[in-house]
Motif scaffolding. Structure first.
Motif, short mmCIF file in Angstrom:
data_model
loop_
_atom_site.label_atom_id
_atom_site.label_comp_id
_atom_site.label_asym_id
_atom_site.label_seq_id
_atom_site.Cartn_x
_atom_site.Cartn_y
_atom_site.Cartn_z
N ARG A 6 50.94 11.32 0.02
CA ARG A 6 51.94 11.71 0.81
C ARG A 6 52.52 9.98 0.99
O ARG A 6 51.81 9.71 0.40
CB ARG A 6 50.77 11.73 2.20
N LEU A 7 53.59 10.27 2.30
CA LEU A 7 54.37 9.01 2.30
C LEU A 7 53.42 8.89 3.48
O LEU A 7 52.86 8.38 4.12
CB LEU A 7 55.46 10.08 3.13
N ALA A 27 42.12 8.96 5.96
CA ALA A 27 42.71 7.52 6.22
C ALA A 27 43.82 7.95 7.23
O ALA A 27 45.00 8.73 7.41
CB ALA A 27 42.90 6.75 5.15
N PRO A 28 44.31 6.65 7.62
CA PRO A 28 45.34 7.12 8.82
C PRO A 28 46.49 7.52 7.66
O PRO A 28 46.77 6.54 6.73
CB PRO A 28 45.42 6.54 9.49
N LYS A 32 44.79 2.19 5.23
CA LYS A 32 44.34 2.10 3.12
C LYS A 32 45.06 3.44 2.13
O LYS A 32 45.08 4.82 2.74
CB LYS A 32 42.61 2.46 3.76
N PHE A 33 45.24 3.04 1.52
CA PHE A 33 45.40 4.33 -0.16
C PHE A 33 44.64 3.53 -0.59
O PHE A 33 44.88 1.71 -1.48
CB PHE A 33 47.49 4.20 -0.04
#
Length: 150
Positions: A6-7, A27-28, A32-33
């Motif tokens: 995702r972006l 995660a929002p 965090k990614f």
């Protein structure tokens, strides 16, 4: 743990810039990614996309689900087509060499279309400058390199 491509929004107000990331779905958006896959800048004309195709393909093969916008970016960059060809290789409908050749031909055609689009945009900018100022903008002369003479 389910993963999404995702972006992640960056930039300032009314000047968006996005990182394409693989992140846990819980995660929002800007949080965090797991791994950064590329960048997307919609403010340039045409939009600038910098994508690591191998990382994106690896995440898709491992089951990551792309968001709608990321799916469109992956389709534009040929990642989904490459995944399709690799699936044909796994099912033995194609050989690896045939799949590589088809992907190479596809990417050459795609790159030529993108180059034409950039050239068309540059020509439109030149035509706009000519209509407003009566002449095309001059490119700044490159500065001579400083040489050390003692």
């Amino acid at each position: 743990m389910s993963v999404k491509l995702r972006l992640q929004r960056k930039g300032r107000k009314k000047k968006p810039f996005y990182h394409i990331v693989a992140a846990d779905t819980r995660a929002p958006r800007d949080g965090k990614f797991i791994e950064k896959v590329g960048t997307y800048n919609p403010m340039t004309s045409p939009a600038t996309i910098d994508l690591d195709r191998d990382k994106a393909l690896k995440w898709l093969e491992n089951g990551a689900l792309p968001s709608d916008t990321v799916r469109a970016i992956l389709k534009f960059k040929g990642v989904l087509y490459r995944r399709h060809l690799l699936r044909g290789v796994r099912k033995e409908a194609l050989t690896q060499e045939e799949a590589d050749q088809k992907y190479k031909d596809f990417m050459e055609a795609k790159e030529s279309k993108i180059a034409e689009r950039f050239e068309k945009t540059a020509q439109e900018k030149r035509d706009f400058h000519i209509s407003i100022f009566g002449k095309a903008p001059e490119k700044p002369a490159p500065e001579p390199e400083a040489s050390e003479e003692e």
